[in-house]
Enzyme design. Structure first.
Site, PDB file in Angstrom:
ATOM      1  N   HIS A 108      -5.108  -7.642 -17.659  1.00 44.47           N
ATOM      2  CA  HIS A 108      -3.407  -6.867 -17.774  1.00 44.47           C
ATOM      3  C   HIS A 108      -3.263  -7.703 -16.288  1.00 44.47           C
ATOM      4  CE1 HIS A 108      -3.847  -4.001 -20.990  1.00 44.47           C
ATOM      5  NE2 HIS A 108      -3.375  -4.993 -21.427  1.00 44.47           N
ATOM      6  N   GLU A 148      -2.053  -5.227 -13.121  1.00 42.34           N
ATOM      7  CA  GLU A 148      -2.875  -4.563 -12.074  1.00 42.34           C
ATOM      8  C   GLU A 148      -4.534  -5.282 -12.157  1.00 42.34           C
ATOM      9  OE1 GLU A 148      -0.674  -2.019 -15.160  1.00 42.34           O
ATOM     10  OE2 GLU A 148      -1.612  -3.623 -15.357  1.00 42.34           O
TER      11      GLU A 148
END
Length: 142
Positions: free
Chosen positions: A68, A70
């Site tokens: 992801h 993040e």
């Protein structure tokens, strides 16, 4: 317009542009980590370094090893001399619960996002940890 809101809108627009770097077809997500008005890390969703840049399998499902945005931004911090302690993360989609755990452990104090994800458990965990969570509608200009 409030100065912080103005900055938040600007960094969210930048995260939206950064998401365009993703090779994922189904969903492109971008993330920036900002501290003292400086971008100290960035990330977008995609495969790990050295892997083929194909995020979906033959059934158009996301491959299980896709990172992801993040996680990519936080792991870049780990490889640098910067610290994400008390920083703000700008991310184009609300964090999942796994990314929320990383955000908490990275010491990030604020998360600003621009798209609601179907699950809200990541947002709820961030709030439980005392992290300020802000939704910014990217279509709103004022």
């Amino acid at each position: 317009m409030d100065k912080q809101l103005e900055l938040d809108r600007r960094y969210i627009r930048m995260a939206l542009v950064w998401a365009e770097n993703s090779y994922c077809v189904r969903r492109k997500v971008g993330a920036l980590i900002v501290k003292d008005k400086m971008i100290i890390s960035d990330g977008y969703n995609g495969t790990p370094s050295g892997f083929e840049n194909i995020c979906e399998d033959e059934n158009n499902l996301t491959k299980p090893y896709v990172l992801h945005a993040e996680a990519n931004a936080i792991t870049k911090i780990a490889c640098s001399n910067n610290s994400s302690y008390k920083a703000t993360m700008y991310v184009t989609a609300s964090p999942c619960i796994e990314c929320a755990k990383l955000i908490i452990q990275a010491g990030i104090k604020r998360v600003v996002y621009s798209e609601h994800y179907r699950l809200e458990d990541g947002i709820e965990l961030l709030k439980r940890a005392g992290i300020e969570v802000v939704y910014i509608d990217p279509q709103e200009t004022e």
